[in-house]
Enzyme design. Structure first.
Site, PDB file in Angstrom:
ATOM      1  N   ASP A   1       0.758  -1.336   0.064  1.00  0.00           N
ATOM      2  CA  ASP A   1      -0.041  -0.160   0.043  1.00  0.00           C
ATOM      3  C   ASP A   1       0.829   1.328   0.044  1.00  0.00           C
ATOM      4  OD1 ASP A   1       0.996  -0.109   2.750  1.00  0.00           O
ATOM      5  OD2 ASP A   1      -1.095  -0.263   3.529  1.00  0.00           O
ATOM      6  N   SER A   2       2.056   1.062   0.205  1.00  0.00           N
ATOM      7  CA  SER A   2       3.215   2.091  -0.275  1.00  0.00           C
ATOM      8  C   SER A   2       2.891   2.659  -1.688  1.00  0.00           C
ATOM      9  CB  SER A   2       4.345   1.765  -0.204  1.00  0.00           C
ATOM     10  OG  SER A   2       4.822   0.590  -0.911  1.00  0.00           O
TER      11      SER A   2
ATOM     12  N   GLU B   1       9.010  -4.428  10.800  1.00  0.00           N
ATOM     13  CA  GLU B   1       9.283  -3.193  10.164  1.00  0.00           C
ATOM     14  C   GLU B   1       9.962  -2.260  11.464  1.00  0.00           C
ATOM     15  OE1 GLU B   1       6.838  -1.125   7.401  1.00  0.00           O
ATOM     16  OE2 GLU B   1       8.097   0.726   7.418  1.00  0.00           O
TER      17      GLU B   1
ATOM     18  N   LYS C   1      -1.347  -9.178   2.721  1.00  0.00           N
ATOM     19  CA  LYS C   1      -0.834  -8.818   3.882  1.00  0.00           C
ATOM     20  C   LYS C   1      -1.635  -7.847   4.834  1.00  0.00           C
ATOM     21  CE  LYS C   1       2.962  -6.109   3.851  1.00  0.00           C
ATOM     22  NZ  LYS C   1       2.548  -4.727   4.747  1.00  0.00           N
TER      23      LYS C   1
ATOM     24  N   GLU D   1      -1.727  -5.447   8.633  1.00  0.00           N
ATOM     25  CA  GLU D   1      -1.073  -5.001   9.684  1.00  0.00           C
ATOM     26  C   GLU D   1      -1.620  -5.293  11.114  1.00  0.00           C
ATOM     27  OE1 GLU D   1      -0.074  -0.926   9.072  1.00  0.00           O
ATOM     28  OE2 GLU D   1       0.763  -1.398   7.024  1.00  0.00           O
TER      29      GLU D   1
ATOM     30  N   ASP E   1      -0.921  -5.919  -0.397  1.00  0.00           N
ATOM     31  CA  ASP E   1      -1.361  -5.343   0.999  1.00  0.00           C
ATOM     32  C   ASP E   1      -3.142  -5.144   1.161  1.00  0.00           C
ATOM     33  OD1 ASP E   1       0.213  -4.913   3.147  1.00  0.00           O
ATOM     34  OD2 ASP E   1       1.306  -3.090   2.037  1.00  0.00           O
TER      35      ASP E   1
HETATM   36  O1  KIV Z   1       3.367  -1.287   1.644  1.00  0.00           O
HETATM   37  C1  KIV Z   1       4.600  -1.397   1.863  1.00  0.00           C
HETATM   38  O2  KIV Z   1       5.473  -1.177   0.725  1.00  0.00           O
HETATM   39  C2  KIV Z   1       5.090  -2.375   2.676  1.00  0.00           C
HETATM   40  C3  KIV Z   1       6.501  -2.716   2.919  1.00  0.00           C
HETATM   41  C4  KIV Z   1       7.212  -1.492   3.049  1.00  0.00           C
HETATM   42  C5  KIV Z   1       6.770  -3.760   3.742  1.00  0.00           C
HETATM   43  O3  KIV Z   1       4.174  -2.832   3.863  1.00  0.00           O
END
Ligand code: KIV
Length: 277
Positions: A53-54, A195, A126, A128, A96
């Site tokens: 989600d980055s 992280e 994924k 959190e 994510d």
């Molecule tokens: O969203 C992302 O890029 C991440 C990584 C930095 C682990 O969660």
């Protein structure tokens, strides 16, 4: 078996990642958000591509990961999966689950995880969080969807913590993190991202869990490493945290290339006769 069938046979699975940990083989993970980059990453032998989600930051220019939606994640994921399929087909693709797509209820989380899995052929999602999402992780894994956890600095909770500083430096927070990691493993997660936590704590968690840990700013004792692809390629001029190793300066290369193109167009030097019909 023809050549392409042989190449497709080596797709990385959750089982393969588990075996890699047991054999002491390190797992390489990078983010990608589009078809072109995903082709390059798969061709270069990356084990796992994270559609992070980055994308909200590095692709869309938001300050945080919070604004990105499930449909936007699916758009990126489709392109990434197509890129892997166009190359060796080896890399696992993890997507994510965005902010607020799994926090409201287990049912809503399962619906969104199912949507992400159904609308393209990715391998896993994924999420959190630790003990607070363990029941949700169990529900999703029970439905057959592999879940990667994410602990330590959790960017979706940035407004709660108020800063991107290193997490769990004191023993009390470290103990909480150990319990969260154990809860994720018990709930059926197949791996956990750690992280921005002290290396010694990441080593302790990696030793305690039988599933692999994937570190970002968490030291070399993790079972694998993940970074944002834009950061290692030097595409982002403003962001240089200590945990990023920059392997190229594409920002400069791209800017200089574009300057030369602009100048060639302006001077009439492009296109040449060879570049014309
Ligand atoms: O969203 C992302 O890029 C991440 C990584 C930095 C682990 O969660």
């Amino acid at each position: 078996m023809n050549k392409s069938a042989q190449q497709k046979a080596a797709h990385v699975t959750t089982r393969r990642l588990y075996d890699m940990k047991q054999n002491g083989e390190k797992i390489s993970v990078l983010t990608a958000y589009d078809y072109t980059m995903s082709r390059i990453l798969d061709r270069a032998g990356i084990d796992v591509i994270l559609v992070g989600d980055s994308a909200s930051n590095v692709f869309s220019g938001h300050n945080t990961t919070l604004p990105i939606t499930v449909d936007e994640m699916i758009y990126h994921a489709r392109a990434v999966v197509r890129g892997v399929q166009a190359e060796t087909g080896r890399a696992m693709v993890v997507v994510d689950m965005p902010f607020m797509s799994y926090q409201l209820s287990g049912e809503e989380a399962l619906r969104n995880a199912g949507k992400i899995m159904k609308e393209h052929e990715c391998d896993a999602v994924k999420m959190e969080g630790g003990r607070t999402i363990a029941d949700t992780v169990r529900r999703i894994t029970d439905a057959g969807i592999p879940v990667m956890g994410h602990l330590g600095l959790m960017p979706q909770s940035i407004y709660k913590y108020g800063s991107y500083k290193v997490r769990a430096e004191d023993r009390a927070e470290a103990e909480q993190l150990l319990e969260d990691a154990a809860a994720l493993e018990r709930a059926g997660a197949f791996a956990v991202v750690l992280e921005k936590i002290p290396s010694s704590l990441a080593g302790e968690i990696s030793g305690m869990l039988s599933i692999p840990t994937i570190g970002i700013g968490a030291g070399v004792e993790c079972d694998g490493q993940v970074l944002v692809v834009n950061d290692i390629l030097g595409l982002n001029r403003e962001f240089h945290p200590r945990f990023v190793r920059q392997y190229a300066d594409l920002n400069t290369i791209i800017e200089e290339s574009v300057r030369r193109y602009v100048s060639d167009v302006q001077s009439g030097g492009f296109p040449s006769a060879e570049e014309s019909y």
